[in-house]
Design a protein around this motif. Sequence first.
Motif, PDB file in Angstrom:
ATOM      1  N   THR A 268     -16.745  35.540  46.574  1.00 21.35           N
ATOM      2  CA  THR A 268     -15.279  35.495  46.522  1.00 21.35           C
ATOM      3  C   THR A 268     -14.728  36.705  45.789  1.00 21.35           C
ATOM      4  O   THR A 268     -13.666  37.230  46.142  1.00 21.35           O
ATOM      5  CB  THR A 268     -14.795  34.188  45.866  1.00 21.35           C
ATOM      6  N   GLN A 269     -15.438  37.181  44.758  1.00 27.57           N
ATOM      7  CA  GLN A 269     -15.038  38.430  44.107  1.00 27.57           C
ATOM      8  C   GLN A 269     -14.993  39.576  45.114  1.00 27.57           C
ATOM      9  O   GLN A 269     -14.106  40.427  45.054  1.00 27.57           O
ATOM     10  CB  GLN A 269     -16.029  38.792  42.999  1.00 27.57           C
ATOM     11  N   HIS A 270     -15.963  39.573  46.013  1.00 22.52           N
ATOM     12  CA  HIS A 270     -16.040  40.611  47.037  1.00 22.52           C
ATOM     13  C   HIS A 270     -14.781  40.604  47.907  1.00 22.52           C
ATOM     14  O   HIS A 270     -14.152  41.639  48.135  1.00 22.52           O
ATOM     15  CB  HIS A 270     -17.286  40.363  47.880  1.00 22.52           C
ATOM     16  N   VAL A 271     -14.396  39.398  48.372  1.00 25.84           N
ATOM     17  CA  VAL A 271     -13.184  39.280  49.182  1.00 25.84           C
ATOM     18  C   VAL A 271     -11.956  39.720  48.389  1.00 25.84           C
ATOM     19  O   VAL A 271     -11.087  40.436  48.895  1.00 25.84           O
ATOM     20  CB  VAL A 271     -13.012  37.833  49.681  1.00 25.84           C
ATOM     21  N   MET A 272     -11.871  39.290  47.135  1.00 26.84           N
ATOM     22  CA  MET A 272     -10.739  39.667  46.286  1.00 26.84           C
ATOM     23  C   MET A 272     -10.644  41.181  46.131  1.00 26.84           C
ATOM     24  O   MET A 272      -9.561  41.762  46.199  1.00 26.84           O
ATOM     25  CB  MET A 272     -10.875  39.011  44.908  1.00 26.84           C
ATOM     26  N   ARG A 273     -11.792  41.803  45.926  1.00 28.25           N
ATOM     27  CA  ARG A 273     -11.798  43.253  45.747  1.00 28.25           C
ATOM     28  C   ARG A 273     -11.325  43.958  47.017  1.00 28.25           C
ATOM     29  O   ARG A 273     -10.557  44.926  46.965  1.00 28.25           O
ATOM     30  CB  ARG A 273     -13.196  43.719  45.352  1.00 28.25           C
ATOM     31  N   ILE A 274     -11.773  43.488  48.173  1.00 25.81           N
ATOM     32  CA  ILE A 274     -11.353  44.095  49.433  1.00 25.81           C
ATOM     33  C   ILE A 274      -9.843  43.913  49.628  1.00 25.81           C
ATOM     34  O   ILE A 274      -9.141  44.845  50.045  1.00 25.81           O
ATOM     35  CB  ILE A 274     -12.139  43.499  50.606  1.00 25.81           C
ATOM     36  N   LEU A 275      -9.335  42.720  49.308  1.00 30.77           N
ATOM     37  CA  LEU A 275      -7.894  42.488  49.427  1.00 30.77           C
ATOM     38  C   LEU A 275      -7.104  43.397  48.493  1.00 30.77           C
ATOM     39  O   LEU A 275      -6.078  43.972  48.884  1.00 30.77           O
ATOM     40  CB  LEU A 275      -7.577  41.025  49.124  1.00 30.77           C
ATOM     41  N   GLN A 276      -7.574  43.529  47.254  1.00 31.67           N
ATOM     42  CA  GLN A 276      -6.893  44.416  46.309  1.00 31.67           C
ATOM     43  C   GLN A 276      -6.884  45.847  46.817  1.00 31.67           C
ATOM     44  O   GLN A 276      -5.864  46.547  46.735  1.00 31.67           O
ATOM     45  CB  GLN A 276      -7.584  44.341  44.938  1.00 31.67           C
ATOM     46  N   ALA A 277      -8.018  46.287  47.342  1.00 29.27           N
ATOM     47  CA  ALA A 277      -8.113  47.646  47.863  1.00 29.27           C
ATOM     48  C   ALA A 277      -7.177  47.848  49.050  1.00 29.27           C
ATOM     49  O   ALA A 277      -6.492  48.868  49.162  1.00 29.27           O
ATOM     50  CB  ALA A 277      -9.554  47.954  48.258  1.00 29.27           C
ATOM     51  N   ALA A 278      -7.150  46.871  49.953  1.00 30.90           N
ATOM     52  CA  ALA A 278      -6.284  46.977  51.126  1.00 30.90           C
ATOM     53  C   ALA A 278      -4.816  47.058  50.718  1.00 30.90           C
ATOM     54  O   ALA A 278      -4.054  47.895  51.229  1.00 30.90           O
ATOM     55  CB  ALA A 278      -6.514  45.778  52.046  1.00 30.90           C
ATOM     56  N   GLU A 279      -4.410  46.201  49.794  1.00 26.23           N
ATOM     57  CA  GLU A 279      -3.019  46.192  49.343  1.00 26.23           C
ATOM     58  C   GLU A 279      -2.618  47.516  48.679  1.00 26.23           C
ATOM     59  O   GLU A 279      -1.471  47.945  48.783  1.00 26.23           O
ATOM     60  CB  GLU A 279      -2.787  45.040  48.364  1.00 26.23           C
ATOM     61  N   SER A 280      -3.564  48.158  48.014  1.00 21.71           N
ATOM     62  CA  SER A 280      -3.252  49.404  47.302  1.00 21.71           C
ATOM     63  C   SER A 280      -3.503  50.646  48.142  1.00 21.71           C
ATOM     64  O   SER A 280      -3.330  51.772  47.665  1.00 21.71           O
ATOM     65  CB  SER A 280      -4.058  49.487  46.006  1.00 21.71           C
TER      66      SER A 280
ATOM     67  N   LYS B 166      -9.333  53.008  51.184  1.00 25.41           N
ATOM     68  CA  LYS B 166      -9.994  52.972  52.481  1.00 25.41           C
ATOM     69  C   LYS B 166     -11.475  52.612  52.388  1.00 25.41           C
ATOM     70  O   LYS B 166     -12.053  52.137  53.363  1.00 25.41           O
ATOM     71  CB  LYS B 166      -9.852  54.334  53.176  1.00 25.41           C
ATOM     72  N   ILE B 167     -12.105  52.855  51.240  1.00 21.59           N
ATOM     73  CA  ILE B 167     -13.544  52.619  51.081  1.00 21.59           C
ATOM     74  C   ILE B 167     -13.778  51.795  49.811  1.00 21.59           C
ATOM     75  O   ILE B 167     -13.224  52.100  48.757  1.00 21.59           O
ATOM     76  CB  ILE B 167     -14.338  53.941  50.980  1.00 21.59           C
ATOM     77  N   VAL B 168     -14.617  50.776  49.929  1.00 19.36           N
ATOM     78  CA  VAL B 168     -15.037  49.984  48.776  1.00 19.36           C
ATOM     79  C   VAL B 168     -16.563  49.884  48.816  1.00 19.36           C
ATOM     80  O   VAL B 168     -17.140  49.516  49.837  1.00 19.36           O
ATOM     81  CB  VAL B 168     -14.431  48.567  48.797  1.00 19.36           C
ATOM     82  N   ALA B 169     -17.223  50.219  47.718  1.00 19.79           N
ATOM     83  CA  ALA B 169     -18.679  50.133  47.638  1.00 19.79           C
ATOM     84  C   ALA B 169     -19.062  49.246  46.456  1.00 19.79           C
ATOM     85  O   ALA B 169     -18.503  49.391  45.364  1.00 19.79           O
ATOM     86  CB  ALA B 169     -19.302  51.517  47.476  1.00 19.79           C
ATOM     87  N   ALA B 170     -20.000  48.323  46.677  1.00 15.07           N
ATOM     88  CA  ALA B 170     -20.448  47.453  45.592  1.00 15.07           C
ATOM     89  C   ALA B 170     -21.690  46.691  46.018  1.00 15.07           C
ATOM     90  O   ALA B 170     -21.982  46.563  47.208  1.00 15.07           O
ATOM     91  CB  ALA B 170     -19.348  46.486  45.185  1.00 15.07           C
TER      92      ALA B 170
END
Length: 273
Positions: A151-163, A166-170
């Motif tokens: 769920t942290q992963h989904v949250m991080r992707i949503l935060q990145a998309a909203e801001s 374009k790329i998220v690595a983890a």
Amino acid sequence: MLMPRLGRFAFAATLVLVATPLQAGVPTIASHRAVYDLEIDRTQGGGGSSDIEGRLVLETMGSACEGFTVTTRFVTRITGTRRSLVNDLRSTTWEAGDGSSYRFVTKNYLDQDLADETDGIATREDGTITVDLSVPEDAEFSLDSEILFPTQHVMRILQAAESGEKIVAADVYDGSDTGRKTYSTTTVIGARREPAGDEGQTGDEVLGELASWPVTVAYFDNDAENKDLPSYEFSYDLFSNGVSRKIVLDYGDFTLVGDLSAIEFLDAEPCEQ
């Protein structure tokens, strides 16, 4: 093996950041039950003489205050020239809203026979993640504290998309396989799509009013011989409430495509801070 790999994705996302305390601006994931009907993508030329179809049922309940419970049922059937094979993956997880704890139980059945099972809990404390497994073995081991739960992963992707990122690595841990595996992930987020209104698609009464982004997550097996090639890729349309519509699972030698066939938005206690 073909069939066990069908269940090894974090829909998690499974559908990604270091855990941080709750704060203003953190996305909210809607409590919902979604059904996706899947079939092999013949345009990709994979699958050989076999045919693959399946159904994914995903239920997410909770909030960042009380934690998130995710129940998954992923059933696939392969039919070939000689016989058919049914894979039935069932999992239930609970994840604390602040990423401090993650509880997981997963059972994988082949033709109604239990093929493998994992059961354990991961706790983030004092700069490390401690995993206590009870199935398939009694074991305790540590993971790097920067690894994320699903769920942290989904949250991080949503935060990145909203801001506008374009790329998220983890790295991500979901307790799958033997309960010891972690994946490195690279997420590519496409351009924001403004609300489309009611186009007659499933869930448009809610989703039609929300922005969305095309997302592709590549999962790299940290234990694989060739770590530079993804084990699989998961693409989906991600809405601002954490719901996905069209999904694509690319395993390299074949691809499954799925459409949202039903969705029910569920009541959940509001998160008061």
